[in-house]
Design a protein around this motif. Structure first.
Motif, PDB file in Angstrom:
ATOM      1  N   ALA A 195       0.751  -1.203  -0.001  1.00  0.00           N
ATOM      2  CA  ALA A 195       0.041  -0.153  -0.097  1.00  0.00           C
ATOM      3  C   ALA A 195       0.769   1.270   0.148  1.00  0.00           C
ATOM      4  O   ALA A 195       1.966   1.459   0.857  1.00  0.00           O
ATOM      5  CB  ALA A 195      -0.797  -0.100   1.173  1.00  0.00           C
ATOM      6  N   GLY A 196       0.658   2.124  -0.826  1.00  0.00           N
ATOM      7  CA  GLY A 196       1.112   3.425  -1.017  1.00  0.00           C
ATOM      8  C   GLY A 196       2.565   3.343  -1.691  1.00  0.00           C
ATOM      9  O   GLY A 196       3.250   4.465  -1.740  1.00  0.00           O
ATOM     10  N   LEU A 197       3.244   2.278  -1.810  1.00  0.00           N
ATOM     11  CA  LEU A 197       4.523   1.956  -2.562  1.00  0.00           C
ATOM     12  C   LEU A 197       4.256   2.178  -3.944  1.00  0.00           C
ATOM     13  O   LEU A 197       3.261   1.996  -4.520  1.00  0.00           O
ATOM     14  CB  LEU A 197       5.234   0.731  -2.079  1.00  0.00           C
ATOM     15  N   VAL A 198       5.677   2.343  -4.611  1.00  0.00           N
ATOM     16  CA  VAL A 198       5.597   2.330  -6.240  1.00  0.00           C
ATOM     17  C   VAL A 198       6.361   1.647  -6.759  1.00  0.00           C
ATOM     18  O   VAL A 198       7.538   1.374  -6.387  1.00  0.00           O
ATOM     19  CB  VAL A 198       6.434   3.970  -6.337  1.00  0.00           C
ATOM     20  N   ALA A 199       5.786   0.805  -8.036  1.00  0.00           N
ATOM     21  CA  ALA A 199       6.311  -0.361  -8.845  1.00  0.00           C
ATOM     22  C   ALA A 199       6.569   0.218 -10.185  1.00  0.00           C
ATOM     23  O   ALA A 199       5.840   1.400 -10.358  1.00  0.00           O
ATOM     24  CB  ALA A 199       5.494  -1.415  -8.309  1.00  0.00           C
ATOM     25  N   VAL A 200       7.542  -0.305 -11.020  1.00  0.00           N
ATOM     26  CA  VAL A 200       7.707  -0.020 -12.502  1.00  0.00           C
ATOM     27  C   VAL A 200       7.630  -1.305 -13.171  1.00  0.00           C
ATOM     28  O   VAL A 200       7.588  -2.315 -12.610  1.00  0.00           O
ATOM     29  CB  VAL A 200       9.326   0.677 -12.396  1.00  0.00           C
ATOM     30  N   TRP A 201       7.253  -0.970 -14.332  1.00  0.00           N
ATOM     31  CA  TRP A 201       7.183  -1.808 -15.443  1.00  0.00           C
ATOM     32  C   TRP A 201       8.864  -2.446 -15.570  1.00  0.00           C
ATOM     33  O   TRP A 201       9.412  -1.491 -16.383  1.00  0.00           O
ATOM     34  CB  TRP A 201       6.546  -1.375 -16.615  1.00  0.00           C
ATOM     35  N   THR A 202       9.232  -3.365 -15.021  1.00  0.00           N
ATOM     36  CA  THR A 202      10.584  -3.831 -15.318  1.00  0.00           C
ATOM     37  C   THR A 202      10.577  -4.271 -16.843  1.00  0.00           C
ATOM     38  O   THR A 202      11.750  -4.662 -17.264  1.00  0.00           O
ATOM     39  CB  THR A 202      11.212  -4.954 -14.272  1.00  0.00           C
ATOM     40  N   GLU A 203       9.709  -4.312 -17.579  1.00  0.00           N
ATOM     41  CA  GLU A 203       9.643  -4.794 -18.920  1.00  0.00           C
ATOM     42  C   GLU A 203      10.040  -3.531 -19.903  1.00  0.00           C
ATOM     43  O   GLU A 203      10.636  -3.660 -21.157  1.00  0.00           O
ATOM     44  CB  GLU A 203       8.293  -5.082 -19.314  1.00  0.00           C
ATOM     45  N   LYS A 204       9.852  -2.147 -19.094  1.00  0.00           N
ATOM     46  CA  LYS A 204      10.199  -0.997 -20.061  1.00  0.00           C
ATOM     47  C   LYS A 204      11.428  -0.268 -19.422  1.00  0.00           C
ATOM     48  O   LYS A 204      11.730   1.086 -20.041  1.00  0.00           O
ATOM     49  CB  LYS A 204       8.983  -0.159 -19.831  1.00  0.00           C
ATOM     50  N   VAL A 205      11.914  -0.487 -18.210  1.00  0.00           N
ATOM     51  CA  VAL A 205      12.911   0.208 -17.718  1.00  0.00           C
ATOM     52  C   VAL A 205      14.120  -0.575 -17.444  1.00  0.00           C
ATOM     53  O   VAL A 205      14.320  -1.723 -17.930  1.00  0.00           O
ATOM     54  CB  VAL A 205      12.626   0.955 -16.360  1.00  0.00           C
ATOM     55  N   ASP A 206      15.400   0.229 -16.987  1.00  0.00           N
ATOM     56  CA  ASP A 206      16.569  -0.627 -16.828  1.00  0.00           C
ATOM     57  C   ASP A 206      16.715  -0.719 -15.167  1.00  0.00           C
ATOM     58  O   ASP A 206      16.765   0.415 -14.554  1.00  0.00           O
ATOM     59  CB  ASP A 206      17.770   0.338 -17.488  1.00  0.00           C
ATOM     60  N   LEU A 207      16.850  -1.819 -14.670  1.00  0.00           N
ATOM     61  CA  LEU A 207      17.018  -2.262 -13.252  1.00  0.00           C
ATOM     62  C   LEU A 207      18.087  -2.697 -12.958  1.00  0.00           C
ATOM     63  O   LEU A 207      18.747  -3.653 -13.624  1.00  0.00           O
ATOM     64  CB  LEU A 207      15.775  -3.341 -13.028  1.00  0.00           C
ATOM     65  N   THR A 208      18.811  -2.131 -12.037  1.00  0.00           N
ATOM     66  CA  THR A 208      20.064  -2.660 -11.387  1.00  0.00           C
ATOM     67  C   THR A 208      19.637  -3.082  -9.816  1.00  0.00           C
ATOM     68  O   THR A 208      19.302  -2.222  -9.029  1.00  0.00           O
ATOM     69  CB  THR A 208      21.077  -1.705 -11.345  1.00  0.00           C
TER      70      THR A 208
END
Length: 224
Positions: A195-208
């Motif tokens: 709740a209230g946290l933010v996720a990202v589309w790891t399909e579309k960004v660069d994740l380290t």
């Protein structure tokens, strides 16, 4: 219908409502996996009253359930106003009884970049592990470049997590990447830790992750 991948007797009461009227109410739902990711409800014909449901949204099938033939009705999901499992609304599709969600606090180092610009950097993610899906990294808002976020108005729904609201990212050079991040403000109980946290589309960004660049994941989702 092509040959189902799996057929199983369900244990939950399932109802469908259209125009304020119950058009299906059964304690004997059959779960049919027409593709790998989730089942569809197939309901005993005797437990349905399909007045008002468009004919083209109804398919009558005969399947063996536990070795016994059954006359079943499959109603297109969007042909009714609301589905229920017991007394809880269900959205998007039927829940898979074999899907598990674990949202675990972590101290792993997560860095997210778009076109070389770091938009999030956190040592306190909550990692959401969901059956048959890659991990999703949910980050505190304070670990995200809020100055780059723009509310997009996009909302999506998940039968296990609830309704997600999206942000786009506007980079310093003015480039806009639509709907890269989302949050569940009021998730369903099994996902309350995000709740209230933010996720990202790891399909579309660069994740380290912990200093190691990760390959972009590929999933069956149609990414907004």
């Amino acid at each position: 219908m092509s040959e189902p991948q799996r057929v199983e007797q369900g244990q939950k009461r399932v109802r469908a409502v259209l125009g304020g009227r119950v058009v299906a109410d059964t304690r004997r739902p059959v779960l049919v996996w027409e593709w790998p990711y989730y089942p569809t409800y197939h309901l005993p014909a005797a437990d349905t009253d399909l007045e008002g449901v468009p004919d083209e949204a109804v398919r009558r099938v005969r399947l063996e359930v536990g070795g016994t033939p059954a006359d079943l009705v499959r109603i297109d999901w969007d042909a009714v106003d609301q589905w229920f499992e017991e007394d809880e609304p269900v959205v998007v599709h039927a829940r898979d009884p074999y899907v598990r969600i674990d949202a675990l606090p972590s101290s792993r180092h997560v860095e997210v970049a778009v076109d070389g610009v770091v938009i999030a950097d956190s040592h306190r993610p909550t990692i959401l592990f969901e059956t048959r899906l890659p991990p999703r990294y949910y980050l505190p808002l304070t670990d995200v470049r809020l100055d780059l976020l723009r509310p997009s108005g996009t909302v999506t729904h998940c039968p296990y997590k609830g309704s997600a609201e999206y942000w786009s990212v506007q980079l310093p050079d003015g480039t806009v990447h639509d709907d890269l991040l989302w949050t569940y403000r009021a998730p369903l109980p099994e996902s309350i830790r995000v709740a209230g946290l933010v996720a990202v589309w790891t399909e579309k960004v660069d994740l380290t992750l912990d200093g190691e660049p990760q390959p972009r994941v590929q999933t069956h989702f149609r990414v907004p």
